[in-house]
Design an enzyme around this catalytic site. Structure first.
Site, PDB file in Angstrom:
ATOM      1  N   GLY A  11      -1.074  12.663 -14.242  1.00 20.91           N
ATOM      2  CA  GLY A  11      -1.224  12.546 -15.703  1.00 20.91           C
ATOM      3  C   GLY A  11      -1.406  13.904 -16.356  1.00 20.91           C
ATOM      4  N   MET A  12      -1.631  13.892 -17.642  1.00 18.41           N
ATOM      5  CA  MET A  12      -1.715  15.137 -18.412  1.00 18.41           C
ATOM      6  C   MET A  12      -2.877  16.017 -17.927  1.00 18.41           C
ATOM      7  SD  MET A  12       0.120  16.322 -20.795  1.00 18.41           S
ATOM      8  CE  MET A  12      -0.089  18.067 -20.548  1.00 18.41           C
ATOM      9  N   THR A  37      -2.711   5.099  -6.976  1.00 17.77           N
ATOM     10  CA  THR A  37      -2.992   3.666  -7.077  1.00 17.77           C
ATOM     11  C   THR A  37      -1.740   2.836  -6.777  1.00 17.77           C
ATOM     12  OG1 THR A  37      -2.588   3.817  -9.448  1.00 17.77           O
ATOM     13  CG2 THR A  37      -4.896   3.826  -8.746  1.00 17.77           C
ATOM     14  N   SER A  38      -0.552   3.466  -6.830  1.00 16.02           N
ATOM     15  CA  SER A  38       0.677   2.675  -6.695  1.00 16.02           C
ATOM     16  C   SER A  38       1.678   3.222  -5.678  1.00 16.02           C
ATOM     17  CB  SER A  38       1.367   2.576  -8.056  1.00 16.02           C
ATOM     18  OG  SER A  38       1.611   3.885  -8.530  1.00 16.02           O
ATOM     19  N   CYS A 135     -13.419  16.224 -25.178  1.00 14.65           N
ATOM     20  CA  CYS A 135     -12.802  17.531 -25.430  1.00 14.65           C
ATOM     21  C   CYS A 135     -13.324  18.218 -26.687  1.00 14.65           C
ATOM     22  CB  CYS A 135     -11.289  17.368 -25.516  1.00 14.65           C
ATOM     23  SG  CYS A 135     -10.771  15.937 -26.448  1.00 14.65           S
ATOM     24  N   SER A 165      -2.178  15.515 -27.714  1.00 11.31           N
ATOM     25  CA  SER A 165      -2.460  15.443 -26.275  1.00 11.31           C
ATOM     26  C   SER A 165      -3.750  14.698 -25.961  1.00 11.31           C
ATOM     27  CB  SER A 165      -2.545  16.857 -25.693  1.00 11.31           C
ATOM     28  OG  SER A 165      -3.539  17.584 -26.386  1.00 11.31           O
ATOM     29  N   PRO A 188      21.029  17.803 -42.900  1.00  9.05           N
ATOM     30  CA  PRO A 188      22.145  17.813 -43.860  1.00  9.05           C
ATOM     31  C   PRO A 188      21.695  17.819 -45.322  1.00  9.05           C
ATOM     32  CG  PRO A 188      21.920  15.644 -42.825  1.00  9.05           C
ATOM     33  CD  PRO A 188      20.950  16.547 -42.142  1.00  9.05           C
ATOM     34  N   ARG A 265      -6.834  12.871 -36.262  1.00  8.62           N
ATOM     35  CA  ARG A 265      -5.674  13.224 -35.431  1.00  8.62           C
ATOM     36  C   ARG A 265      -4.646  13.915 -36.332  1.00  8.62           C
ATOM     37  NH1 ARG A 265      -6.237  13.181 -30.407  1.00  8.62           N
ATOM     38  NH2 ARG A 265      -6.574  10.949 -30.104  1.00  8.62           N
ATOM     39  N   GLN A 348      -7.285  21.732 -25.700  1.00  9.85           N
ATOM     40  CA  GLN A 348      -7.922  20.452 -25.389  1.00  9.85           C
ATOM     41  C   GLN A 348      -7.795  20.098 -23.906  1.00  9.85           C
ATOM     42  OE1 GLN A 348      -5.715  17.368 -25.106  1.00  9.85           O
ATOM     43  NE2 GLN A 348      -7.578  16.267 -24.549  1.00  9.85           N
TER      44      GLN A 348
HETATM   45  N1  HSE Z   1     -10.794  11.670 -27.076  1.00 10.07           N
HETATM   46  C1  HSE Z   1     -10.062  12.885 -27.195  1.00 10.07           C
HETATM   47  C2  HSE Z   1      -8.933  12.739 -28.155  1.00 10.07           C
HETATM   48  C3  HSE Z   1      -9.503  13.298 -25.891  1.00 10.07           C
HETATM   49  O1  HSE Z   1      -8.500  11.610 -28.383  1.00 10.07           O
HETATM   50  O2  HSE Z   1      -8.459  13.725 -28.689  1.00 10.07           O
HETATM   51  C4  HSE Z   1     -10.322  13.885 -24.849  1.00 10.07           C
HETATM   52  O3  HSE Z   1     -11.658  13.914 -24.830  1.00 10.07           O
END
Ligand code: HSE
Length: 365
Positions: A11-12, A37-38, A135, A165, A188, A265, A348
């Site tokens: 993952g990230m 897990t898979s 984060c 992210s 355009p 966000r 982050q």
């Molecule tokens: N909860 C944080 C976010 C990510 O959504 O930006 C990491 O702690």
């Protein structure tokens, strides 16, 4: 060498963790095992030219064979597997990126430049669960941890500008896809009337044509002042974490500093920024404050309160992919001598997620 199991490395956060561990030579100090897990039995990541066969992340006895487990697999996995390891009396160290165990009494939130003394005490006391912080919280403390350590903060308001992210890799791709579609529509129309361009883009944002499964609405050319689920009193969980996790990291859960604000966000890719209002509990001159911020850690970069320095350094563009947390716009506010205005940016995925984990691994080793 200690056996270290790593879960959620694809993952990230896990990918950034592996990249950092490789570049810092951490794998030379451990005997690494990769779990899935898979895809147990399949070929795992290539580390220093050696491949690793994946172990089963649901096999408790294989997990229990590890001295240390680092999980970036998410909270559901933690909730499912950690109690099972307890049942078989596993005494190893659990280092986790997920929030699931952060507030538990048998866990510590790790951010060693800020709370190394508390980490050392926890190790002495036999604590085995060490969890990376939220984060925004970690990045805020990497920026202005010195003001807390000096006991100067009476309360703080934090307004965040959080990157895509924070939601994960899919969220980053969704933002970029939205930008691509918007760019293609605009191209355009760029030589035509501005109101036509504006109207078309505005219509696109309000239509259902932009892929928005992750964020619920388009994030490109937009913002979303709601992150995570709701908790009490109209707060979001992300806003609640600012208060609860900061105080836990500082070892002040019983005597907490009030911290609250709005988490937003925005369309940045991997770095979070925050505007902070800090109420000091006494008057301290600005030069002293600046020096405290400047001297806090090798990862904290003070940015002069000038337009040039601010534009250059106090933003996601400058800090992304680096371990620097920049801190600037530091000034006294018009509300009074004890009110500070501060802005900070940090990656982050590094100090906000992967870096505290690999540093905790090294502390344990
Ligand atoms: N909860 C944080 C976010 C990510 O959504 O930006 C990491 O702690």
């Amino acid at each position: 060498m200690k056996k270290v199991g790593i879960i959620g490395w694809r993952g990230m956060v896990g990918s950034v963790l592996l990249e950092r561990m490789e570049s810092e030579g951490d794998f030379a100090k451990i005997d690494p095992y990769f779990f899935s897990t898979s895809q147990a039995g399949q070929v795992g990541p290539l580390i220093y030219n050696a491949t690793h066969t994946l172990k089963d992340a649901n096999n408790i006895s294989e997990l229990a064979d590890m001295d240390i487990i680092i999980s970036c697999q998410g909270g559901d996995y933690t909730k499912q597997v950690r109690p099972e390891l307890e049942k078989v009396n596993w005494r190893g160290f659990w280092i986790d990126a997920a929030s699931a165990k952060r507030m538990d009494d048998d866990s510590l939130i790790i951010l060693d430049p800020v709370n190394r003394d508390i980490i050392d005490k926890a190790l002495n006391d036999g604590i085995k669960n060490f969890v990376g912080g939220n984060c925004t919280v970690s990045l805020m403390l990497m920026g202005i941890g010195s003001l807390f350590q000096e006991g100067l903060v009476e309360w703080m308001s934090t307004m965040s500008y959080q990157a895509a992210s924070g939601g994960g890799a899919r969220h980053m791709k969704e933002l970029l896809t939205q930008m691509e579609v918007i760019g293609n529509m605009a191209k355009p129309l760029m030589d035509g009337p501005i109101l036509q361009l504006d109207q078309n883009i505005s219509n696109l944002l309000k239509s259902n044509e932009l892929e928005s499964d992750c964020f619920g609405v388009p994030l490109a050319l937009n913002l979303i002042p709601w992150i995570d689920s709701g908790v009490e009193d109209g707060q979001t969980r992300e806003e609640w974490k600012a208060f609860s996790e900061t105080n836990k990291i500082l070892g002040r859960s019983k005597n907490p500093i009030p911290i609250d604000g709005t988490c937003v966000r925005v369309g940045a890719l991997r770095s979070h920024s925050q505007a902070l209002t800090v109420k000091l509990n006494k008057s301290v001159d600005l030069k002293t404050i600046e020096d405290m911020i400047r001297n806090f850690s090798e990862y904290t970069e003070f940015v002069e309160n000038t337009p040039e320095a601010t534009r250059e350094k106090l933003n996601p563009r400058y800090v992304s992919g680096t371990l620097k947390t920049t801190v600037g716009r530091v000034r006294k506010m018009h509300m009074g001598d004890e009110y500070l205005n501060i802005f900070t940016s940090g990656d982050q995925l590094l100090w906000g997620a992967a870096e505290p984990l690999r540093r905790m691994l090294n502390i344990v080793l």
